[in-house]
Design a protein around this motif. Structure first.
Motif, PDB file in Angstrom:
ATOM      1  N   LEU A  40       0.839  -1.208   0.000  1.00 45.56           N
ATOM      2  CA  LEU A  40       0.000   0.000   0.000  1.00 45.56           C
ATOM      3  C   LEU A  40       0.865   1.245   0.000  1.00 45.56           C
ATOM      4  CD1 LEU A  40      -2.602  -1.094   2.722  1.00 45.56           C
ATOM      5  CD2 LEU A  40      -2.854  -1.219   0.233  1.00 45.56           C
ATOM      6  N   LYS A  41       0.318   2.347  -0.517  1.00 45.90           N
ATOM      7  CA  LYS A  41       1.015   3.639  -0.474  1.00 45.90           C
ATOM      8  C   LYS A  41       0.151   4.646   0.287  1.00 45.90           C
ATOM      9  CE  LYS A  41       1.673   6.316  -4.295  1.00 45.90           C
ATOM     10  NZ  LYS A  41       0.896   7.531  -3.978  1.00 45.90           N
ATOM     11  N   LEU A  42       0.819   5.407   1.166  1.00 44.38           N
ATOM     12  CA  LEU A  42       0.135   6.424   1.980  1.00 44.38           C
ATOM     13  C   LEU A  42       0.847   7.755   1.810  1.00 44.38           C
ATOM     14  CD1 LEU A  42      -0.506   3.623   3.529  1.00 44.38           C
ATOM     15  CD2 LEU A  42      -0.763   5.033   5.560  1.00 44.38           C
ATOM     16  N   GLU A  43       0.100   8.834   1.781  1.00 45.82           N
ATOM     17  CA  GLU A  43       0.691  10.165   1.628  1.00 45.82           C
ATOM     18  C   GLU A  43       0.927  10.813   2.990  1.00 45.82           C
ATOM     19  OE1 GLU A  43      -1.701  12.603  -0.980  1.00 45.82           O
ATOM     20  OE2 GLU A  43      -1.606  11.148  -2.610  1.00 45.82           O
ATOM     21  N   GLY A  44       2.142  11.352   3.187  1.00 44.88           N
ATOM     22  CA  GLY A  44       2.406  12.109   4.415  1.00 44.88           C
ATOM     23  C   GLY A  44       3.662  11.644   5.126  1.00 44.88           C
ATOM     24  N   GLY A  45       4.104  12.463   6.104  1.00 46.29           N
ATOM     25  CA  GLY A  45       5.341  12.168   6.843  1.00 46.29           C
ATOM     26  C   GLY A  45       5.080  11.896   8.310  1.00 46.29           C
ATOM     27  N   ILE A  46       5.750  12.698   9.170  1.00 41.41           N
ATOM     28  CA  ILE A  46       5.684  12.487  10.623  1.00 41.41           C
ATOM     29  C   ILE A  46       4.227  12.388  11.113  1.00 41.41           C
ATOM     30  CG2 ILE A  46       6.411  13.448  12.875  1.00 41.41           C
ATOM     31  CD1 ILE A  46       8.899  13.244  11.256  1.00 41.41           C
ATOM     32  N   GLU A  47       3.339  13.209  10.505  1.00 42.83           N
ATOM     33  CA  GLU A  47       1.959  13.273  11.003  1.00 42.83           C
ATOM     34  C   GLU A  47       1.196  11.951  10.822  1.00 42.83           C
ATOM     35  OE1 GLU A  47       3.439  15.346   8.803  1.00 42.83           O
ATOM     36  OE2 GLU A  47       2.516  14.728   6.935  1.00 42.83           O
ATOM     37  N   ILE A  48       1.665  11.049   9.955  1.00 42.97           N
ATOM     38  CA  ILE A  48       0.968   9.757   9.783  1.00 42.97           C
ATOM     39  C   ILE A  48       1.839   8.583  10.245  1.00 42.97           C
ATOM     40  CG2 ILE A  48      -0.536  10.578   7.903  1.00 42.97           C
ATOM     41  CD1 ILE A  48       1.403   8.766   6.057  1.00 42.97           C
ATOM     42  N   ILE A  49       2.908   8.899  10.995  1.00 42.82           N
ATOM     43  CA  ILE A  49       3.906   7.855  11.294  1.00 42.82           C
ATOM     44  C   ILE A  49       3.321   6.725  12.152  1.00 42.82           C
ATOM     45  CG2 ILE A  49       5.184   8.525  13.413  1.00 42.82           C
ATOM     46  CD1 ILE A  49       6.767   7.962   9.988  1.00 42.82           C
ATOM     47  N   GLU A  50       2.378   7.073  13.049  1.00 45.96           N
ATOM     48  CA  GLU A  50       1.796   6.032  13.911  1.00 45.96           C
ATOM     49  C   GLU A  50       1.017   5.009  13.071  1.00 45.96           C
ATOM     50  OE1 GLU A  50      -0.988   7.353  16.897  1.00 45.96           O
ATOM     51  OE2 GLU A  50      -1.348   5.259  17.493  1.00 45.96           O
ATOM     52  N   VAL A  51       0.191   5.509  12.159  1.00 41.10           N
ATOM     53  CA  VAL A  51      -0.607   4.580  11.356  1.00 41.10           C
ATOM     54  C   VAL A  51       0.294   3.779  10.400  1.00 41.10           C
ATOM     55  CG1 VAL A  51      -1.328   6.267   9.575  1.00 41.10           C
ATOM     56  CG2 VAL A  51      -2.721   4.290  10.009  1.00 41.10           C
ATOM     57  N   VAL A  52       1.344   4.427   9.897  1.00 41.66           N
ATOM     58  CA  VAL A  52       2.294   3.710   9.025  1.00 41.66           C
ATOM     59  C   VAL A  52       2.902   2.527   9.793  1.00 41.66           C
ATOM     60  CG1 VAL A  52       4.560   3.893   7.883  1.00 41.66           C
ATOM     61  CG2 VAL A  52       2.829   5.655   7.496  1.00 41.66           C
ATOM     62  N   LYS A  53       3.345   2.794  11.031  1.00 43.86           N
ATOM     63  CA  LYS A  53       3.966   1.724  11.843  1.00 43.86           C
ATOM     64  C   LYS A  53       2.970   0.601  12.113  1.00 43.86           C
ATOM     65  CE  LYS A  53       7.370   4.364  14.478  1.00 43.86           C
ATOM     66  NZ  LYS A  53       7.403   5.264  15.611  1.00 43.86           N
ATOM     67  N   ARG A  54       1.735   0.980  12.458  1.00 38.30           N
ATOM     68  CA  ARG A  54       0.723  -0.037  12.788  1.00 38.30           C
ATOM     69  C   ARG A  54       0.398  -0.906  11.571  1.00 38.30           C
ATOM     70  NH1 ARG A  54      -3.145   1.411  16.697  1.00 38.30           N
ATOM     71  NH2 ARG A  54      -4.272  -0.436  15.962  1.00 38.30           N
ATOM     72  N   ILE A  59       2.438  -1.542   9.036  1.00 41.00           N
ATOM     73  CA  ILE A  59       3.605  -2.403   8.805  1.00 41.00           C
ATOM     74  C   ILE A  59       3.646  -3.522   9.856  1.00 41.00           C
ATOM     75  CG2 ILE A  59       6.148  -2.482   8.719  1.00 41.00           C
ATOM     76  CD1 ILE A  59       5.997   0.442   7.586  1.00 41.00           C
ATOM     77  N   ASP A  60       3.323  -3.185  11.111  1.00 39.91           N
ATOM     78  CA  ASP A  60       3.263  -4.212  12.174  1.00 39.91           C
ATOM     79  C   ASP A  60       2.243  -5.295  11.847  1.00 39.91           C
ATOM     80  OD1 ASP A  60       5.206  -3.001  13.644  1.00 39.91           O
ATOM     81  OD2 ASP A  60       3.845  -2.058  15.098  1.00 39.91           O
ATOM     82  N   ALA A  61       1.208  -4.917  11.085  1.00 38.62           N
ATOM     83  CA  ALA A  61       0.184  -5.900  10.708  1.00 38.62           C
ATOM     84  C   ALA A  61       0.669  -6.789   9.554  1.00 38.62           C
ATOM     85  CB  ALA A  61      -1.101  -5.186  10.323  1.00 38.62           C
ATOM     86  N   GLY A  62       1.872  -6.524   9.058  1.00 44.87           N
ATOM     87  CA  GLY A  62       2.445  -7.380   8.013  1.00 44.87           C
ATOM     88  C   GLY A  62       2.234  -6.849   6.606  1.00 44.87           C
ATOM     89  N   ILE A  63       1.899  -5.580   6.505  1.00 44.06           N
ATOM     90  CA  ILE A  63       1.615  -4.999   5.179  1.00 44.06           C
ATOM     91  C   ILE A  63       2.748  -4.048   4.781  1.00 44.06           C
ATOM     92  CG2 ILE A  63      -0.001  -3.540   3.882  1.00 44.06           C
ATOM     93  CD1 ILE A  63      -2.189  -4.513   5.893  1.00 44.06           C
ATOM     94  N   PRO A  64       3.394  -4.285   3.623  1.00 42.79           N
ATOM     95  CA  PRO A  64       4.444  -3.371   3.182  1.00 42.79           C
ATOM     96  C   PRO A  64       3.874  -2.002   2.803  1.00 42.79           C
ATOM     97  CG  PRO A  64       4.475  -5.433   1.916  1.00 42.79           C
ATOM     98  CD  PRO A  64       3.192  -5.401   2.678  1.00 42.79           C
ATOM     99  N   VAL A  65       4.556  -0.954   3.257  1.00 45.23           N
ATOM    100  CA  VAL A  65       4.073   0.415   2.991  1.00 45.23           C
ATOM    101  C   VAL A  65       5.106   1.223   2.209  1.00 45.23           C
ATOM    102  CG1 VAL A  65       3.439   2.628   4.064  1.00 45.23           C
ATOM    103  CG2 VAL A  65       2.534   0.503   4.998  1.00 45.23           C
ATOM    104  N   MET A  66       4.610   1.895   1.167  1.00 37.14           N
ATOM    105  CA  MET A  66       5.392   2.867   0.398  1.00 37.14           C
ATOM    106  C   MET A  66       4.936   4.249   0.868  1.00 37.14           C
ATOM    107  SD  MET A  66       5.304   3.217  -3.769  1.00 37.14           S
ATOM    108  CE  MET A  66       6.750   2.278  -4.231  1.00 37.14           C
ATOM    109  N   GLY A  67       5.893   5.123   1.183  1.00 35.33           N
ATOM    110  CA  GLY A  67       5.538   6.484   1.576  1.00 35.33           C
ATOM    111  C   GLY A  67       5.355   7.369   0.354  1.00 35.33           C
ATOM    112  N   HIS A  68       4.874   8.578   0.565  1.00 36.01           N
ATOM    113  CA  HIS A  68       4.677   9.537  -0.542  1.00 36.01           C
ATOM    114  C   HIS A  68       4.812  10.940   0.041  1.00 36.01           C
ATOM    115  CE1 HIS A  68       2.025  10.737  -4.264  1.00 36.01           C
ATOM    116  NE2 HIS A  68       2.821  11.728  -3.909  1.00 36.01           N
ATOM    117  N   LEU A  69       5.855  11.657  -0.411  1.00 38.98           N
ATOM    118  CA  LEU A  69       6.141  13.007   0.108  1.00 38.98           C
ATOM    119  C   LEU A  69       6.290  13.993  -1.053  1.00 38.98           C
ATOM    120  CD1 LEU A  69       8.889  11.990   2.724  1.00 38.98           C
ATOM    121  CD2 LEU A  69       6.531  12.664   3.250  1.00 38.98           C
TER     122      LEU A  69
END
Ligand code: KIV
Length: 273
Positions: free
Chosen positions: A121-135, A137-147
């Motif tokens: 999955l890809k999500l837009e944003g930086g520090i402000e979405i870091i908690e959801v990004v970590k969660r 990834i912890d669920a086993g889903i690879p994440v691509m960032g977008h800045l």
């Protein structure tokens, strides 16, 4: 069928993208939203396919990506997944599906993965979405960032212009990129930023950086497929190279069809049962 430039026909994984960066092998990514196009792109040897929420613009005619719904992304992503054998398939999480809170974000991420069958999955944003990004990834889903230019926030920016031209925004982008890498993102898209900044981020991070309007010193490139095939006649941003002029070709092809039908020249005897 093998991609015409590709000898290695194994399925591309997030790990493989990382290896490509290490070896200095550039990553080629395009968007796709439907089965037929995705199948052609995969057979042409693309490394990664993005079901971008730019589907809102390209497929549905909206002026921003904000109206895109999770069900619509799942529909497009499922169509692409059924077509692609080799490329890594990444799907955008649409606006509103991960901004409310991390728990809702993880639920929506799991839903997109389960119902579409995409790889990441890809999500837009930086520090402000870091908690959801970590969660996620912890669920086993690879994440691509977008800045950089993050179109889901267009109503906050008020412009589709180049981002991070001033030092403060450039520094924020670098620290956001580092935070996303530390959180476990496997790659980051940088959209519409100065080429020099793209190069700095690519050098400072060990995960692959994919650019769209971010210069030639990043680890790969992504474009919207309809734009690079020249289907979107009036759209000519500086970063876009048009590899085809499908707008003219389709106008010609359809024009010839209309003319043949009007003159009763189609179907011919050989085209009838
Ligand atoms: O939605 C999209 O197509 C994207 C690309 C422009 C990177 O996010």
């Amino acid at each position: 069928m093998a991609g015409y430039l590709v000898e290695d026909n194994r399925k591309v994984t997030t790990l493989r993208l990382r290896e490509m960066k290490t070896k200095g092998e550039r990553i080629a990514m395009l968007t796709a939203y439907d089965y037929t196009m995705a199948k052609i792109l995969d057979e042409a040897g693309l490394d990664a396919v993005l079901i971008g929420d730019s589907a809102a613009n390209v497929m549905a005619g909206y002026s921003t990506t904000v109206p895109m719904k999770i069900e619509q992304m799942i529909y497009h992503a499922g169509s692409v997944v059924r077509a692609v054998k080799r490329a890594l398939v990444v799907c955008d999480m649409p606006f509103g599906t991960y901004q409310v809170n991390a728990t809702e974000g993880v639920k929506n991420a799991i839903r997109i993965m389960q119902e579409s069958g995409c790889d990441a999955l890809k999500l837009e944003g930086g520090i402000e979405i870091i908690e959801v990004v970590k969660r996620i990834i912890d669920a086993g889903i690879p994440v691509m960032g977008h800045l950089g230019l993050t179109p889901q926030s267009i109503n906050k920016f008020g412009t589709f212009g180049v981002r991070a031209k001033d030092e403060a925004e450039a520094q924020k982008l670098i620290s956001d990129a580092k935070a996303l890498e530390e959180a476990g993102c496997f790659s980051i898209v940088l959209e519409k930023i100065p080429a020099k900044l793209g190069g700095i981020v690519s050098k400072e991070l060990s995960i692959p950086i994919i650019g769209i309007g971010a210069g030639n010193e990043v680890d790969g490139q992504v474009l919207v497929v309809q734009d690079m095939l020249g289907m979107n006649k009036g759209f000519n941003p500086k970063f876009l190279r048009k590899y085809e002029d499908l707008y003219s070709r389709i106008i010609d092809g359809v024009g010839n069809y209309v003319s043949d039908v009007k003159q009763a020249a189609f179907p011919s005897v050989d085209e009838q049962y």
